[in-house]
Design a protein around this motif. Structure first.
Motif, PDB file in Angstrom:
ATOM      1  N   VAL A  78      26.239   9.218   0.225  1.00 15.13           N
ATOM      2  CA  VAL A  78      26.861  10.428   1.259  1.00 15.13           C
ATOM      3  C   VAL A  78      25.806  11.607   0.601  1.00 15.13           C
ATOM      4  O   VAL A  78      25.224  12.192   0.312  1.00 15.13           O
ATOM      5  CB  VAL A  78      28.346  11.828   0.779  1.00 15.13           C
ATOM      6  CG1 VAL A  78      28.616  12.692   2.063  1.00 15.13           C
ATOM      7  CG2 VAL A  78      29.441  10.320   0.776  1.00 15.13           C
ATOM      8  N   PRO A  79      25.634  11.553   1.984  1.00 18.16           N
ATOM      9  CA  PRO A  79      23.969  13.166   2.175  1.00 18.16           C
ATOM     10  C   PRO A  79      24.075  14.219   1.626  1.00 18.16           C
ATOM     11  O   PRO A  79      25.531  14.853   1.559  1.00 18.16           O
ATOM     12  CB  PRO A  79      24.120  13.565   3.422  1.00 18.16           C
ATOM     13  CG  PRO A  79      24.410  12.033   4.229  1.00 18.16           C
ATOM     14  CD  PRO A  79      25.728  11.672   3.638  1.00 18.16           C
ATOM     15  N   LEU A  80      23.178  14.687   0.704  1.00 22.52           N
ATOM     16  CA  LEU A  80      23.975  15.585   0.073  1.00 22.52           C
ATOM     17  C   LEU A  80      24.356  17.429   0.692  1.00 22.52           C
ATOM     18  O   LEU A  80      24.600  17.627   0.085  1.00 22.52           O
ATOM     19  CB  LEU A  80      22.349  16.559  -0.470  1.00 22.52           C
ATOM     20  CG  LEU A  80      22.208  17.318  -2.106  1.00 22.52           C
ATOM     21  CD1 LEU A  80      23.617  16.559  -3.085  1.00 22.52           C
ATOM     22  CD2 LEU A  80      20.812  17.533  -2.279  1.00 22.52           C
ATOM     23  N   GLY A  81      23.156  17.139   1.499  1.00 25.34           N
ATOM     24  CA  GLY A  81      24.131  18.387   2.628  1.00 25.34           C
ATOM     25  C   GLY A  81      25.604  18.576   3.535  1.00 25.34           C
ATOM     26  O   GLY A  81      26.127  19.539   3.476  1.00 25.34           O
ATOM     27  N   ILE A  82      26.071  17.335   3.174  1.00 28.28           N
ATOM     28  CA  ILE A  82      27.086  17.044   4.037  1.00 28.28           C
ATOM     29  C   ILE A  82      28.004  17.575   2.593  1.00 28.28           C
ATOM     30  O   ILE A  82      29.200  18.283   2.596  1.00 28.28           O
ATOM     31  CB  ILE A  82      27.746  15.832   4.738  1.00 28.28           C
ATOM     32  CG1 ILE A  82      26.630  15.512   5.784  1.00 28.28           C
ATOM     33  CG2 ILE A  82      28.609  15.335   4.336  1.00 28.28           C
ATOM     34  CD1 ILE A  82      26.834  14.359   6.282  1.00 28.28           C
ATOM     35  N   PHE A  83      27.714  16.264   1.904  1.00 25.10           N
ATOM     36  CA  PHE A  83      28.569  16.538   0.294  1.00 25.10           C
ATOM     37  C   PHE A  83      28.432  18.712  -0.479  1.00 25.10           C
ATOM     38  O   PHE A  83      30.263  19.097  -0.275  1.00 25.10           O
ATOM     39  CB  PHE A  83      28.108  16.355  -1.146  1.00 25.10           C
ATOM     40  CG  PHE A  83      28.355  16.755  -2.351  1.00 25.10           C
ATOM     41  CD1 PHE A  83      29.998  15.909  -2.458  1.00 25.10           C
ATOM     42  CD2 PHE A  83      27.361  17.274  -2.928  1.00 25.10           C
ATOM     43  CE1 PHE A  83      30.167  16.397  -4.254  1.00 25.10           C
ATOM     44  CE2 PHE A  83      28.706  17.953  -4.127  1.00 25.10           C
ATOM     45  CZ  PHE A  83      29.268  17.020  -4.720  1.00 25.10           C
ATOM     46  N   SER A  84      27.537  18.906  -0.162  1.00 29.46           N
ATOM     47  CA  SER A  84      27.769  20.247  -0.397  1.00 29.46           C
ATOM     48  C   SER A  84      28.643  21.088   1.048  1.00 29.46           C
ATOM     49  O   SER A  84      29.097  21.975   0.047  1.00 29.46           O
ATOM     50  CB  SER A  84      26.120  21.062  -0.367  1.00 29.46           C
ATOM     51  OG  SER A  84      25.196  20.288  -1.745  1.00 29.46           O
ATOM     52  N   ILE A  85      28.478  21.453   1.452  1.00 25.07           N
ATOM     53  CA  ILE A  85      29.010  21.972   2.749  1.00 25.07           C
ATOM     54  C   ILE A  85      30.389  21.788   2.592  1.00 25.07           C
ATOM     55  O   ILE A  85      31.299  22.549   2.615  1.00 25.07           O
ATOM     56  CB  ILE A  85      28.249  21.425   4.256  1.00 25.07           C
ATOM     57  CG1 ILE A  85      27.152  22.319   4.323  1.00 25.07           C
ATOM     58  CG2 ILE A  85      29.398  22.196   5.259  1.00 25.07           C
ATOM     59  CD1 ILE A  85      26.335  21.508   5.824  1.00 25.07           C
ATOM     60  N   VAL A  86      31.200  20.000   2.847  1.00 31.58           N
ATOM     61  CA  VAL A  86      32.399  20.046   2.830  1.00 31.58           C
ATOM     62  C   VAL A  86      32.691  20.327   1.126  1.00 31.58           C
ATOM     63  O   VAL A  86      34.180  20.850   1.169  1.00 31.58           O
ATOM     64  CB  VAL A  86      32.375  18.456   3.144  1.00 31.58           C
ATOM     65  CG1 VAL A  86      34.195  18.303   2.655  1.00 31.58           C
ATOM     66  CG2 VAL A  86      32.716  18.110   4.098  1.00 31.58           C
ATOM     67  N   ARG A  87      32.554  20.226   0.409  1.00 33.04           N
ATOM     68  CA  ARG A  87      32.929  20.567  -1.059  1.00 33.04           C
ATOM     69  C   ARG A  87      33.101  22.461  -0.871  1.00 33.04           C
ATOM     70  O   ARG A  87      33.495  22.619  -1.727  1.00 33.04           O
ATOM     71  CB  ARG A  87      31.994  20.385  -2.366  1.00 33.04           C
ATOM     72  CG  ARG A  87      31.855  20.705  -3.582  1.00 33.04           C
ATOM     73  CD  ARG A  87      31.379  21.172  -4.635  1.00 33.04           C
ATOM     74  NE  ARG A  87      29.879  21.487  -4.358  1.00 33.04           N
ATOM     75  CZ  ARG A  87      28.760  21.238  -5.032  1.00 33.04           C
ATOM     76  NH1 ARG A  87      28.997  20.644  -6.409  1.00 33.04           N
ATOM     77  NH2 ARG A  87      27.243  22.424  -4.493  1.00 33.04           N
ATOM     78  N   THR A  88      32.025  22.972  -0.919  1.00 33.09           N
ATOM     79  CA  THR A  88      31.913  24.689  -0.714  1.00 33.09           C
ATOM     80  C   THR A  88      32.935  25.316   0.584  1.00 33.09           C
ATOM     81  O   THR A  88      33.487  26.050  -0.294  1.00 33.09           O
ATOM     82  CB  THR A  88      31.110  25.350  -0.320  1.00 33.09           C
ATOM     83  OG1 THR A  88      29.939  24.905  -1.841  1.00 33.09           O
ATOM     84  CG2 THR A  88      30.752  26.607  -0.384  1.00 33.09           C
ATOM     85  N   GLY A  89      32.977  24.802   1.697  1.00 39.33           N
ATOM     86  CA  GLY A  89      33.917  24.780   2.541  1.00 39.33           C
ATOM     87  C   GLY A  89      35.642  24.474   2.627  1.00 39.33           C
ATOM     88  O   GLY A  89      36.042  25.744   2.050  1.00 39.33           O
ATOM     89  N   LEU A  90      35.854  23.679   2.635  1.00 38.41           N
ATOM     90  CA  LEU A  90      37.133  22.934   1.844  1.00 38.41           C
ATOM     91  C   LEU A  90      37.338  23.351   1.393  1.00 38.41           C
ATOM     92  O   LEU A  90      38.356  23.934   0.908  1.00 38.41           O
ATOM     93  CB  LEU A  90      37.028  21.359   2.327  1.00 38.41           C
ATOM     94  CG  LEU A  90      38.088  20.884   1.965  1.00 38.41           C
ATOM     95  CD1 LEU A  90      39.205  21.164   3.044  1.00 38.41           C
ATOM     96  CD2 LEU A  90      38.144  19.226   2.088  1.00 38.41           C
ATOM     97  N   GLY A  91      36.430  23.565   0.087  1.00 37.31           N
ATOM     98  CA  GLY A  91      37.265  24.391  -1.802  1.00 37.31           C
ATOM     99  C   GLY A  91      37.295  25.420  -1.155  1.00 37.31           C
ATOM    100  O   GLY A  91      38.611  26.362  -1.951  1.00 37.31           O
ATOM    101  N   THR A  92      37.131  26.408  -0.051  1.00 38.83           N
ATOM    102  CA  THR A  92      36.966  27.783   0.057  1.00 38.83           C
ATOM    103  C   THR A  92      38.199  27.470   0.527  1.00 38.83           C
ATOM    104  O   THR A  92      39.158  28.711   1.081  1.00 38.83           O
ATOM    105  CB  THR A  92      36.066  28.714   0.698  1.00 38.83           C
ATOM    106  OG1 THR A  92      35.028  28.818   0.457  1.00 38.83           O
ATOM    107  CG2 THR A  92      35.902  29.985   1.025  1.00 38.83           C
TER     108      THR A  92
END
Length: 342
Positions: free
Chosen positions: A197-211
């Motif tokens: 998984v691209p690092l950018g998508i991983f970071s955005i989903v983790r932060t956004g969905l986690g929030t």
């Protein structure tokens, strides 16, 4: 910007990330003094929620080229499931537990107990993923685990205390340990399912969905009134400090530094975040380490050194000289750093 070495950005990020826990505690204390008898808008939940929104904005700006429909469609159902689980564990559960721990126990304890994550990740990697480990890594993990245990067991008795396996464990220390366990499990999921998984998508989903998940759970547990202060001018006045410096500047420096440095360098520098956290707790909050923290901290520091030797001996020289581009590499380095304020 090109004239500044990548390591300089890494060290600046380490100082900022290390100060995050102490700054968080200080902000809540400022709010408590300002709003005596009223609801404190600078609650830990509000700081975490607004801080994550700031982080999400930064990630969207930096990784906007990766966030497009064609890339998202290429992700399998298993990868989406992995992203959701990591968002729950690393984006919502772990930060919530750690922030709650900060309200119950000294920052130094949270920093030291959080060092439970690397040995747990190593043990789970060996057990579940059959990853190879060397003697240095095993010794480092044992030392780090022993240091965390000494920090917990040697703590003076205070409230709230919980009886477990014949020992008295502080509530804050237990929450910090549970947060570390959640992060370790998230790291294993990232290694197993999200390596492509691209690092950018991983970071955005983790932060956004986690929030979003954190916000929803907090609404269910505490009710809508819990976030009534989220739009308080007093909160946002201080969140400009926290959100801009701790989240935006810290994240930006770290990303720029990792792109201009090798994985090996980022790993070594990142392992100094806990040390910076303890120093920040002393300088910002006046927390003088007690005997249990000195003993546990020294043993944990020994474990970090042994583990780093093991990593340097095991890592592929070509990979060590490359920059951090994959999810497993990012998580491995993040495990050494501990909590970074988001």
């Amino acid at each position: 910007m090109n004239r500044i070495p990548g390591q300089a950005y890494l060290w600046l990020a380490v100082v900022i990330f290390g100060a995050s826990s102490a700054v968080t505690r200080k902000l809540t204390e400022i709010g408590a003094h300002q709003f005596r008898g009223e609801q404190n808008p600078i609650s830990l939940c509000n700081v975490l929620f607004v801080g994550n929104l700031c982080a999400l904005l930064v990630l969207l700006i930096i990784y906007r080229r990766q966030w497009h429909r064609a890339t998202l469609r290429q992700l399998s159902q298993q990868q989406w499931l992995g992203l959701i689980l990591v968002a729950i564990l690393a984006g919502a559960l772990a930060p919530g537990l750690i922030f709650q721990a900060l309200s119950l126990t000294p920052v130094t304890n949270v920093v030291l107990v959080g060092r439970l994550e690397p040995p747990l990740t190593l043990a789970l990697s060996f057990w579940l993923l059959r990853e190879r480990v060397n003697a240095w890594q095993v010794l480092g993990a044992i030392a780090a685990f022993l240091g965390v245990a000494l920090t917990i067991v040697l703590q003076p008795v205070r409230e709230p205390m919980i009886q477990m396996a014949g020992f008295q464990i502080g509530g804050g220390e237990l929450l910090a340990a549970l947060g570390a366990i959640a992060l370790a499990i998230a790291s294993i999921l990232g290694k197993q399912w999200l390596s492509k998984v691209p690092l950018g998508i991983f970071s955005i989903v983790r932060t956004g969905l986690g929030t979003l998940i954190f916000f929803g759970v907090a609404l269910v547990l505490y009710g809508p009134r819990h976030f009534m202060g989220a739009f308080s001018p007093f909160l946002w006045q201080w969140m400009l400090l926290y959100g801009v410096i701790i989240v935006v500047v810290g994240q930006s420096f770290w990303i720029v530094g990792t792109r201009a440095s090798s994985v090996s360098t980022a790993s070594i520098v990142g392992s100094c975040v806990p040390i910076a956290g303890i120093l920040a707790a002393y300088l910002i909050l006046g927390e003088v380490p007690i005997q249990a923290q000195y003993i546990g901290g020294i043993v944990i520091l020994l474990g970090l050194c042994l583990g780093q030797i093991g990593i340097q001996r095991q890592i592929d020289p070509k990979a060590a000289m490359g920059s951090m581009r994959s999810v497993p590499t990012e998580q491995a380095i993040a495990a050494k750093m501990g909590f970074k304020g988001i």
